[in-house]
Scaffold this active site. Structure first.
Site, PDB file in Angstrom:
ATOM      1  N   ARG A  10      -2.058   8.587  49.175  1.00  0.00           N
ATOM      2  CA  ARG A  10      -2.544   9.926  49.540  1.00  0.00           C
ATOM      3  C   ARG A  10      -2.969  10.703  48.298  1.00  0.00           C
ATOM      4  O   ARG A  10      -4.145  10.825  48.005  1.00  0.00           O
ATOM      5  CB  ARG A  10      -1.462  10.685  50.327  1.00  0.00           C
ATOM      6  CG  ARG A  10      -2.011  11.914  51.083  1.00  0.00           C
ATOM      7  CD  ARG A  10      -2.173  13.158  50.236  1.00  0.00           C
ATOM      8  NE  ARG A  10      -0.935  13.630  49.658  1.00  0.00           N
ATOM      9  CZ  ARG A  10      -0.871  14.657  48.808  1.00  0.00           C
ATOM     10  NH1 ARG A  10      -1.971  15.305  48.463  1.00  0.00           N
ATOM     11  NH2 ARG A  10       0.285  15.029  48.298  1.00  0.00           N
ATOM     12  N   CYS A 235      -5.858  16.255  41.271  1.00  0.00           N
ATOM     13  CA  CYS A 235      -6.014  17.205  42.369  1.00  0.00           C
ATOM     14  C   CYS A 235      -7.446  17.724  42.383  1.00  0.00           C
ATOM     15  O   CYS A 235      -7.930  18.230  41.355  1.00  0.00           O
ATOM     16  CB  CYS A 235      -5.041  18.379  42.200  1.00  0.00           C
ATOM     17  SG  CYS A 235      -5.243  19.643  43.468  1.00  0.00           S
TER      18      CYS A 235
END
Length: 285
Positions: A10, A235
């Protein structure tokens, strides 16, 4: 007991520019399932507009070969995401907010307060279904937009999530700028207000301090550590954020510190061999 939460499928893949085929993601999770990891975060049920790499999470969850005893978890932003995760038999879900207002608005287009309110129906449904919920707190130490985040702000968000009923809190160093003294300061502030058994830490290795931060958290009693095989990650809403701390590095560091860690490094190497060609670069060993 040490717990490694594998976030490679993920958090590791969400920032990859090249589209990773679903078959490869399934093979990656299946390989990780053979490594003795207690939990694998296998996908996210978020809008494909915001995280296109994870648009196939339904297919991934439906096709993986689940190993008994392994928890397969998923990130969800709201009740709709939770319902999608449950339809795919996710064993556990995670909600996510931040300790920085600017980052949270850039990440989920909502204030911290608004994001917490979105979680209420998720927690209510999860309680009814008997599904554990993790709460992520991004930018718990530093924010790419606001700079250093006051530990008191992170404590405030942690207490709000605890009051909402999350089973676990993952304290995130989103841009990898935290240092061991800052980790000690924040965990010291949390001590007595949040049970240490409820805490996980999530470090990125932008400045090469992630392993030292893991060991500082361990000295403070934390026993759950997020990590990503091969150091995959970053991110999309944190400029400059590099990969997560490598699962391999965390396992070796904790073993060197005297802990028993039931993760098979040879199995992780096989998982790296599955995913590395798809991301097109060598991964940390």
């Amino acid at each position: 007991m040490i717990r490694i939460v594998e976030v490679g499928p993920r958090d590791g893949l969400q920032n990859e520019a090249a589209a990773i085929p679903t078959d490869v993601k399934v093979a990656f999770v299946n390989a990780l399932s053979q490594a003795g990891l207690p939990e694998i975060e296998a996908g996210a049920f978020v809008s494909p507009k915001w995280v296109p790499q994870l648009a196939d999470s339904e297919d991934v969850f439906r096709r993986i070969a689940r190993r008994p005893g392994v928890v397969y978890s998923a990130l969800v932003p709201n009740l709709q995401g939770y319902e999608r995760a449950r339809a795919c038999r996710a064993d556990k879900v995670a909600v996510f907010t931040a300790a920085s207002e600017t980052f949270n608005r850039r990440n989920v287009n909502a204030s911290i307060e608004e994001s917490l309110e979105r979680f209420r129906p998720v927690l209510a449904e999860a309680r009814r279904d008997g599904v554990p919920v993790r709460g992520y707190i991004s930018t718990a130490f530093w924010c790419p937009y606001e700079g250093k985040v006051k530990p008191e702000k992170t404590l405030e968000v942690a207490l709000r999530l605890k009051d909402l009923g999350v089973a676990e809190l993952s304290i995130g160093d989103t841009i990898g700028k935290a240092s061991p003294p800052e980790v000690a300061e924040l965990l010291g502030l949390l001590a007595g207000r949040v049970p240490v058994e409820m805490l996980a830490v999530h470090f990125h290795d932008t400045y090469g301090r992630a392993v030292a931060n893991v060991l500082e958290a361990r000295r403070r009693g934390v026993r759950t550590f997020d990590a990503s095989t091969g150091g995959l990650g970053g991110c999309p809403y944190a400029p400059g954020a590099s990969g997560n701390v490598a699962t391999e590095a965390v396992v070796r560091a904790l073993r060197a510190a005297g802990d028993e860690v039931g993760v098979d490094l040879e199995a992780l190497a096989r998982a790296r061999a599955v995913i590395a060609p798809a991301v097109g670069r060598a991964l940390a060993e």
